[in-house]
Design a protein around this motif. Structure first.
Motif, PDB file in Angstrom:
ATOM      1  N   CYS A  60      13.681 109.455  49.921  1.00  0.00           N
ATOM      2  CA  CYS A  60      14.144 108.067  49.928  1.00  0.00           C
ATOM      3  C   CYS A  60      15.634 108.038  50.253  1.00  0.00           C
ATOM      4  O   CYS A  60      16.332 109.043  50.136  1.00  0.00           O
ATOM      5  CB  CYS A  60      13.970 107.436  48.553  1.00  0.00           C
ATOM      6  N   LEU A  69      10.508 102.059  44.496  1.00  0.00           N
ATOM      7  CA  LEU A  69       9.203 102.450  45.051  1.00  0.00           C
ATOM      8  C   LEU A  69       8.242 102.890  43.955  1.00  0.00           C
ATOM      9  O   LEU A  69       7.051 102.562  43.985  1.00  0.00           O
ATOM     10  CB  LEU A  69       9.361 103.613  46.034  1.00  0.00           C
ATOM     11  N   GLN A 210       1.064 105.325  49.151  1.00  0.00           N
ATOM     12  CA  GLN A 210       1.608 103.965  49.137  1.00  0.00           C
ATOM     13  C   GLN A 210       3.141 103.974  49.190  1.00  0.00           C
ATOM     14  O   GLN A 210       3.751 103.183  49.919  1.00  0.00           O
ATOM     15  CB  GLN A 210       1.128 103.229  47.880  1.00  0.00           C
ATOM     16  N   LEU A 214       5.446 102.238  52.012  1.00  0.00           N
ATOM     17  CA  LEU A 214       6.431 101.206  51.645  1.00  0.00           C
ATOM     18  C   LEU A 214       7.851 101.628  52.020  1.00  0.00           C
ATOM     19  O   LEU A 214       8.681 100.785  52.357  1.00  0.00           O
ATOM     20  CB  LEU A 214       6.360 100.925  50.136  1.00  0.00           C
ATOM     21  N   SER A 215       8.125 102.923  51.970  1.00  0.00           N
ATOM     22  CA  SER A 215       9.477 103.401  52.268  1.00  0.00           C
ATOM     23  C   SER A 215       9.782 103.275  53.749  1.00  0.00           C
ATOM     24  O   SER A 215      10.931 103.388  54.169  1.00  0.00           O
ATOM     25  CB  SER A 215       9.632 104.858  51.841  1.00  0.00           C
ATOM     26  N   ASN A 216       8.746 103.042  54.552  1.00  0.00           N
ATOM     27  CA  ASN A 216       8.909 103.029  56.013  1.00  0.00           C
ATOM     28  C   ASN A 216       8.243 101.781  56.592  1.00  0.00           C
ATOM     29  O   ASN A 216       7.376 101.869  57.455  1.00  0.00           O
ATOM     30  CB  ASN A 216       8.319 104.329  56.586  1.00  0.00           C
ATOM     31  N   HIS A 217       8.676 100.606  56.081  1.00  0.00           N
ATOM     32  CA  HIS A 217       8.245  99.311  56.636  1.00  0.00           C
ATOM     33  C   HIS A 217       6.747  99.029  56.524  1.00  0.00           C
ATOM     34  O   HIS A 217       6.212  98.263  57.321  1.00  0.00           O
ATOM     35  CB  HIS A 217       8.668  99.202  58.107  1.00  0.00           C
ATOM     36  N   GLY A 218       6.080  99.661  55.569  1.00  0.00           N
ATOM     37  CA  GLY A 218       4.653  99.376  55.393  1.00  0.00           C
ATOM     38  C   GLY A 218       3.829  99.730  56.623  1.00  0.00           C
ATOM     39  O   GLY A 218       2.834  99.088  56.947  1.00  0.00           O
ATOM     40  N   HIS A 225       1.542  97.253  60.688  1.00  0.00           N
ATOM     41  CA  HIS A 225       2.045  97.271  59.313  1.00  0.00           C
ATOM     42  C   HIS A 225       0.992  96.660  58.410  1.00  0.00           C
ATOM     43  O   HIS A 225       0.609  95.514  58.617  1.00  0.00           O
ATOM     44  CB  HIS A 225       3.342  96.459  59.219  1.00  0.00           C
ATOM     45  N   GLU A 228       4.300  94.381  54.063  1.00  0.00           N
ATOM     46  CA  GLU A 228       5.740  94.381  54.280  1.00  0.00           C
ATOM     47  C   GLU A 228       6.361  95.453  53.375  1.00  0.00           C
ATOM     48  O   GLU A 228       6.054  95.509  52.190  1.00  0.00           O
ATOM     49  CB  GLU A 228       6.299  93.009  53.905  1.00  0.00           C
ATOM     50  N   GLY A 229       7.187  96.299  53.960  1.00  0.00           N
ATOM     51  CA  GLY A 229       7.786  97.369  53.158  1.00  0.00           C
ATOM     52  C   GLY A 229       9.294  97.300  53.177  1.00  0.00           C
ATOM     53  O   GLY A 229       9.878  96.219  53.174  1.00  0.00           O
ATOM     54  N   TYR A 230       9.910  98.473  53.197  1.00  0.00           N
ATOM     55  CA  TYR A 230      11.361  98.577  53.110  1.00  0.00           C
ATOM     56  C   TYR A 230      11.830  99.659  54.076  1.00  0.00           C
ATOM     57  O   TYR A 230      11.036 100.499  54.513  1.00  0.00           O
ATOM     58  CB  TYR A 230      11.780  98.989  51.686  1.00  0.00           C
TER      59      TYR A 230
END
Ligand SMILES: *Cc1c(COP(=O)(O)O)cnc(C)c1O
Length: 369
Positions: A60, A69, A210, A214-218, A225, A228-230
């Protein structure tokens, strides 16, 4: 008069010790140009998971992102409550709030400064979904009791292991004691990057998958996608540097323990409360924290003799302006509040020489003489 200057940490000394390898690792990334999700990221994730004895690790961008996360993977969100300690860095509670959940504080144990399981139990409501145990200063929280509580109430148990890389509890590594754990590689931590970085660790494959998404834009793949992630990815450059450093972590922790042993020995007869190492624990001394009623005087005295110290942390989170809306008051957590006025972190870092540690010890003794 001694003219030694003792810093709180010495990151350049650590770099110089590994300069050839680090420079080569950085150059390799620059030459390959795989800055995002490059080769070193996957390699380091494997190596760190193996170091902890965990099944999966997801790199991360920071320890705060890692904790966020971890909470998301536990299904925490709006309407939920998560219990943690007010005696920690604000990143712990930020991660809770950022999921939409409410942060609920519980007091700490007087002697180890980690969550008091009895206080946690008293805070559990039907909305409680998880507990975040912070392995503070390098020592694991009372995980057996917290696990029992979590199981009895159907809660997730999350470890904030930002200060405890390599710490053990009943022989098991920090990071493998809960459902999921976060680590920070902030430069001054026991394992530090050359900037911001962190990692989440778990044995649960579905949670790992998961958290990776999530760490890579879902992402499913580049432009699809599923959620929606981050952008919480670990930089390849940081991973490459961490790969060079990880094999040295055990030795660095041992060096910290040696300094802690020297302090323990030299302070035994002083009116100072020394770190209590629980029998179940192997403490990795991210910080060496003593307690002293004349804390501010001692801190000034040491500063005048060239010794850097810290206070981790001076204002408990429930009394921070940022958390006024939670409605806590002075007196709600008497142990955390008292401890905050008495704690002092003395210099302890792997590159510290015995002469430097001796000088700190002698100067502390001078204060009381
Ligand atoms: C350092 C730290 C964090 C946050 O880590 P960052 O990498 O700075 O985001 C979280 N919790 C604790 C207890 C920490 O000490």
């Amino acid at each position: 008069m001694n003219t030694l200057k003792i810093p709180f940490a010495n990151l350049s000394a650590q770099y110089l010790h590994l300069k050839a390898e680090i420079d080569q690792a950085v150059e390799q990334v620059l030459m390959r140009g795989d800055f995002i999700m490059g080769q070193a990221v996957g390699e380091f994730e494997h190596e760190f998971a193996r170091f902890c004895g965990a099944g999966y690790a997801v790199g991360c961008g920071s320890g705060t992102a890692a904790l966020h996360l971890a909470l998301l993977a536990c299904g925490i969100g709006h309407g939920d409550e998560v219990i943690t300690t007010p005696h920690t860095f604000i990143a712990t509670s930020e991660a809770i709030t950022q999921t939409g959940a409410r942060c609920v504080f519980a007091d700490i144990e007087e002697n180890t400064y980690t969550l008091d399981p009895a206080c946690v139990e008293a805070c559990i409501t039907p909305r409680t979904k998880a507990i975040i145990a912070v392995h503070l200063y390098g020592q694991c929280a009372e995980m057996d009791k917290l696990r029992t509580l979590a199981d009895r109430h159907g809660l997730k148990l999350i470890e904030d292991a930002a200060q405890s890389h390599g710490a053990k509890y009943h022989g098991k590594s920090a990071g493998t004691l809960g459902d999921v754990a976060s680590f920070s590689f902030y430069p001054g931590k026991n394992l530090g990057a050359a900037g911001d970085a962190g990692i989440v660790v778990t044995d649960n494959e579905a949670m790992a998958r998961q958290m990776r998404a999530l760490s890579n834009h879902g992402r499913n793949d580049k432009y699809t996608h599923f959620v929606e992630g981050y952008n919480y990815r670990l930089d390849t450059l940081q991973a490459a540097i961490l790969q060079v450093k990880l094999p040295h972590l055990e030795a660095w922790n041992e060096a910290r323990k040696k300094i802690a042993a020297l302090y323990r020995d030299r302070f035994a007869d002083l009116p100072l409360l020394l770190p209590l190492e629980r029998e179940s624990n192997s403490h990795v001394y991210h910080l060496y924290v003593v307690r002293c009623e004349r804390r501010d005087e001692l801190r000034d005295f040491l500063a005048r003799r060239g010794i850097a110290t810290g206070v981790h942390y001076p204002v408990p989170l429930h009394l921070q302006e940022a958390y006024q809306y939670l409605g806590y008051r002075c007196g709600d957590f008497p142990v955390a509040e008292k401890v905050a006025t008495e704690i002092l972190s003395l210099p302890i870092f792997p590159e510290m020489s015995e002469a430097e540690a001796d000088f700190v010890a002698a100067t502390v003794r001078d204060f009381f003489a």
